[in-house]
Design an enzyme around this catalytic site. Sequence first.
Site, PDB file in Angstrom:
ATOM      1  N   GLU A 239      -4.207 125.229  58.066  1.00 44.41           N
ATOM      2  CA  GLU A 239      -5.400 125.448  57.467  1.00 44.41           C
ATOM      3  C   GLU A 239      -5.461 125.524  55.796  1.00 44.41           C
ATOM      4  O   GLU A 239      -6.447 124.869  55.369  1.00 44.41           O
ATOM      5  CB  GLU A 239      -6.850 126.062  57.665  1.00 44.41           C
ATOM      6  CG  GLU A 239      -7.234 125.662  59.206  1.00 44.41           C
ATOM      7  CD  GLU A 239      -5.608 125.269  60.473  1.00 44.41           C
ATOM      8  OE1 GLU A 239      -4.941 125.831  60.484  1.00 44.41           O
ATOM      9  OE2 GLU A 239      -6.727 124.863  61.644  1.00 44.41           O
TER      10      GLU A 239
ATOM     11  N   HIS B 115     -12.140 129.794  69.833  1.00 42.38           N
ATOM     12  CA  HIS B 115     -13.441 128.282  69.729  1.00 42.38           C
ATOM     13  C   HIS B 115     -14.884 128.028  69.674  1.00 42.38           C
ATOM     14  O   HIS B 115     -15.370 127.496  69.724  1.00 42.38           O
ATOM     15  CB  HIS B 115     -12.839 127.160  70.748  1.00 42.38           C
ATOM     16  CG  HIS B 115     -11.554 126.875  70.233  1.00 42.38           C
ATOM     17  ND1 HIS B 115      -9.855 128.066  71.130  1.00 42.38           N
ATOM     18  CD2 HIS B 115     -10.664 125.796  70.720  1.00 42.38           C
ATOM     19  CE1 HIS B 115      -8.974 127.102  70.882  1.00 42.38           C
ATOM     20  NE2 HIS B 115      -9.347 125.999  70.601  1.00 42.38           N
TER      21      HIS B 115
HETATM   22  C1  LIG Z   1      -4.100 127.179  63.317  1.00 43.67           C
HETATM   23  C2  LIG Z   1      -4.865 126.477  64.539  1.00 43.67           C
HETATM   24  N1  LIG Z   1      -5.688 125.461  64.677  1.00 43.67           N
HETATM   25  C3  LIG Z   1      -6.341 124.321  64.825  1.00 43.67           C
HETATM   26  C4  LIG Z   1      -5.851 124.733  65.975  1.00 43.67           C
HETATM   27  C5  LIG Z   1      -6.205 123.417  67.163  1.00 43.67           C
HETATM   28  N2  LIG Z   1      -4.996 123.165  67.753  1.00 43.67           N
HETATM   29  C6  LIG Z   1      -4.837 123.556  69.354  1.00 43.67           C
HETATM   30  S1  LIG Z   1      -3.500 122.571  69.651  1.00 43.67           S
HETATM   31  C7  LIG Z   1      -3.388 121.418  68.508  1.00 43.67           C
HETATM   32  C8  LIG Z   1      -2.369 120.077  68.216  1.00 43.67           C
HETATM   33  C9  LIG Z   1      -0.882 120.453  67.919  1.00 43.67           C
HETATM   34  O1  LIG Z   1      -0.199 119.398  68.521  1.00 43.67           O
HETATM   35  P1  LIG Z   1       1.127 119.998  68.147  1.00 43.67           P
HETATM   36  O2  LIG Z   1       2.169 120.555  67.071  1.00 43.67           O
HETATM   37  O3  LIG Z   1       1.704 118.187  67.808  1.00 43.67           O
HETATM   38  O4  LIG Z   1       1.993 120.390  69.453  1.00 43.67           O
HETATM   39  P2  LIG Z   1       1.461 119.571  70.455  1.00 43.67           P
HETATM   40  O5  LIG Z   1      -0.057 120.320  71.321  1.00 43.67           O
HETATM   41  O6  LIG Z   1       0.870 118.331  70.890  1.00 43.67           O
HETATM   42  O7  LIG Z   1       3.004 120.070  71.902  1.00 43.67           O
HETATM   43  C10 LIG Z   1      -3.787 121.861  67.644  1.00 43.67           C
HETATM   44  C11 LIG Z   1      -4.555 121.331  66.031  1.00 43.67           C
HETATM   45  C12 LIG Z   1      -4.993 125.858  66.917  1.00 43.67           C
HETATM   46  N3  LIG Z   1      -4.772 125.925  67.772  1.00 43.67           N
HETATM   47  N4  LIG Z   1      -4.816 127.058  65.806  1.00 43.67           N
END
Ligand SMILES: Cc1ncc(C[n+]2csc(CCOP(=O)(O)OP(=O)(O)O)c2C)c(N)n1
Length: 308
Positions: A43, A112
């Site tokens: 962010e 959230h």
């Molecule tokens: C600081 C923050 N920003 C946004 C999110 C929302 N969020 C939860 S899971 C996710 C995607 C994560 O993708 P990745 O890092 O590729 O991991 P994956 O779940 O696909 O293994 C996001 C953006 C969060 N949990 N924390």
Amino acid sequence: MERDDDVVVMGEDVGKNGGVFRATEGLHDEFGDNRVVDTPLAESGIIGTAIGMAAYGMRPVPEIQFLGFIYPGFDQVVSHAARLRTRSRGQYTCPMVIRAPYGGGIRAPEHHSESSEAMFAHQPGLKVVIPSTPYDTKGLLTSAIRSPDPVIFLEPKLIYRAFREEVPTESYEVPIGEAAVRREGTDISVYTWGAMTRPTLEAAETLADEGIDAEVVDLRTVSPLDEETIVESFEKTGRAAVVHEAPKTGGLGAEIAATLQEEALLYQEAPVERITGFDTPFPLYALEDYYLPEPARIEDGIRDAVEF
Ligand SMILES: Cc1ncc(C[n+]2csc(CCOP(=O)(O)OP(=O)(O)O)c2C)c(N)n1
């Protein structure tokens, strides 16, 4: 985006995926990689990059996936975006719109569902806009993107797809800083915004059957507040309630109550009721319905103020 090539959308999964709430769906297909940018999960980087783009003349529209995840980028918002104009004595401005889904009611996990609009409203240099209808969302977002200064644009998750309304296809603006009187009434002024507007209107209709005629004012912008409309309504009714999802302490209800004291004390017939979330972290699912003001609690608060 069709009218102005400088408008660029960016954020986590806003591109190919279309955003977790599908707010940017189709934009990547239409405008491509350079205008619709999938960013890393960072962010501070998203907002910092957008500030740099804005300072050099672009109009970035970064999305923060949920407002509760903005804190890593809060430093960028407060230390840089909000004060670029004053720091540079007008040499630079920051025409950026940070969009973020916010608020409770959809059974989402921790981080959230919170409502931290007061934190942003407390930062001079930012405008904070919260629409409650499809028509206003389009018009206010257009105004925000055309604004020369940074806007925090908060989208209540609970009312994404909750109801339908005609929205013109052509471009139009709804001005930032103007509240809307959603229901006229003579007994009490009820101030609210975002997802709380609908349960407040529902409560007002129920109370009308009991002979309580509530005026409902949807603020639409919580910074700067439309003091003129707020005070004008209160001068008519002499009583007020504020309905917000955020915790009571330090919330915008307190700011509105103080404004009424300063500007219209001699009209006041009763203490200002604050019908709000509780002073706890936003709870998990089982207590969510209890935490959020709903029509019955809003009705009780309004009755208290009217019967004082
Ligand atoms: C600081 C923050 N920003 C946004 C999110 C929302 N969020 C939860 S899971 C996710 C995607 C994560 O993708 P990745 O890092 O590729 O991991 P994956 O779940 O696909 O293994 C996001 C953006 C969060 N949990 N924390």
